[in-house]
Design an enzyme around this catalytic site. Structure first.
Site, PDB file in Angstrom:
ATOM      1  N   SER A 190       0.812  -1.220   0.000  1.00  0.00           N
ATOM      2  CA  SER A 190       0.000   0.000   0.000  1.00  0.00           C
ATOM      3  C   SER A 190       0.848   1.274   0.000  1.00  0.00           C
ATOM      4  O   SER A 190       0.506   2.245  -0.674  1.00  0.00           O
ATOM      5  CB  SER A 190      -0.945   0.006   1.203  1.00  0.00           C
ATOM      6  OG  SER A 190      -1.812  -1.099   1.177  1.00  0.00           O
ATOM      7  N   HIS A 236       0.302   4.512   4.240  1.00  0.00           N
ATOM      8  CA  HIS A 236      -0.389   5.193   3.151  1.00  0.00           C
ATOM      9  C   HIS A 236       0.059   6.651   3.037  1.00  0.00           C
ATOM     10  O   HIS A 236       0.370   7.130   1.941  1.00  0.00           O
ATOM     11  CB  HIS A 236      -1.899   5.138   3.371  1.00  0.00           C
ATOM     12  CG  HIS A 236      -2.460   3.757   3.250  1.00  0.00           C
ATOM     13  ND1 HIS A 236      -3.816   3.503   3.192  1.00  0.00           N
ATOM     14  CD2 HIS A 236      -1.858   2.543   3.191  1.00  0.00           C
ATOM     15  CE1 HIS A 236      -4.023   2.201   3.091  1.00  0.00           C
ATOM     16  NE2 HIS A 236      -2.841   1.594   3.110  1.00  0.00           N
TER      17      HIS A 236
END
Length: 285
Positions: A190, A236
């Site tokens: 991610s 993220h």
């Protein structure tokens, strides 16, 4: 007041559009649709001339990378393949996840010992970037990697695209290590994928294209980041910020010092990520 550039093939025609490969100004009569942006006729034909002129006019990406033959999405395919191979290993080898996930420092009963980056296992910063356990997790990340990677690899070139991916993942891991609890594990691509998401925003803006679909995608993923349980939001955000910084340097640097600006930005992100890890490891040791 800045002067509006003129088409390099039609000097009397003003234009605000540039070829996404060689960056020469082109008018509407010279534009050739590409997967991202427009290209000039010479770049579409793969260059012209011989000797020095061929080298000077060799097609390049918007970031200055060489355009090579073969699969234009080779690195994207290889990254997806690497993630899938590691996913299979995680399913068939019971100890594999415990040995490769990102964690600061903790006692792992499965291995019967302390594990973590603070215990000298720095390789976890890289291995965790390719590690997934759930089908939905790898499916979502690989879908985004394919969707974003195809255009980015074309516009940045193979080497720059790979560096962007790896450094974004490293930055996401470093921020996770810094802010998460020392015994909290983290895994997945991610951070790297969010780096590609940030880079896509920068690239679309650089090419003067419609930003709204990309911003909507960013907003959707940020909502998922902060409202979905068991997501390492630090990875993220770290990856997203790193992707924006690196890609901005890659596509907006001055042509005369482009390489210096590009690799200087990459070096700065790498150094800051490593410094963050060193400080966290020192605090845990």
């Amino acid at each position: 007041m800045s002067q509006v550039p003129h088409c390099y093939r039609h000097p009397g025609v003003e234009t605000g559009v540039r070829c996404t490969r060689c960056e020469r100004p082109i008018c509407t009569d010279c534009m050739v649709d590409a997967s991202v942006g427009f290209q000039c006729p010479e770049c579409v034909r793969g260059g012209s001339g011989t000797g020095h002129s061929r080298t000077a006019n060799q097609p390049r990406t918007v970031a200055g990378g060489r355009i090579t033959g073969g699969d234009p999405h080779l690195v994207t395919h290889l990254l997806i393949g690497a993630n899938l191979v590691v996913f299979v290993l995680a399913q068939v080898l019971p100890r594999f996840v415990a040995e490769t996930t990102l964690i600061g420092l903790a006692y792992d009963p499965r291995l019967g010992r302390e594990v973590g980056v603070a215990d000298g296992e720095w390789y976890r910063l890289l291995s965790s970037m390719f590690l997934h356990q759930e089908v939905w997790h790898i499916a979502g990340n690989m879908l985004l990697l394919w969707f974003l990677g195809v255009a980015l690899e074309e516009q940045l070139g193979r080497v720059r695209f790979l560096v962007l991916y790896l450094l974004s993942g490293l930055a996401g891991g470093a921020l996770t290590l810094l802010l998460a609890a020392q015994n909290q594990s983290s895994l997945g691509a991610s951070g790297a994928v969010y780096g590609l998401l940030g880079a896509t925003v920068v690239l679309v803006r650089r090419l003067n294209q419609d930003l709204r679909p990309v911003l909507a995608l960013v907003a959707l993923n940020l909502v998922i980041t902060f409202f979905w349980r068991d997501i390492a939001w630090q990875a993220h955000i770290g990856g997203l910020v790193a992707g924006v910084v690196i890609s901005y340097a890659m596509v907006n640097g001055p042509r005369e010092r482009r390489a210096l600006v590009q690799w200087g930005a990459c070096g700065a992100v790498l150094a800051l990520s490593l410094l963050t890890v060193v400080l966290r490891v020192s605090a845990l040791s």
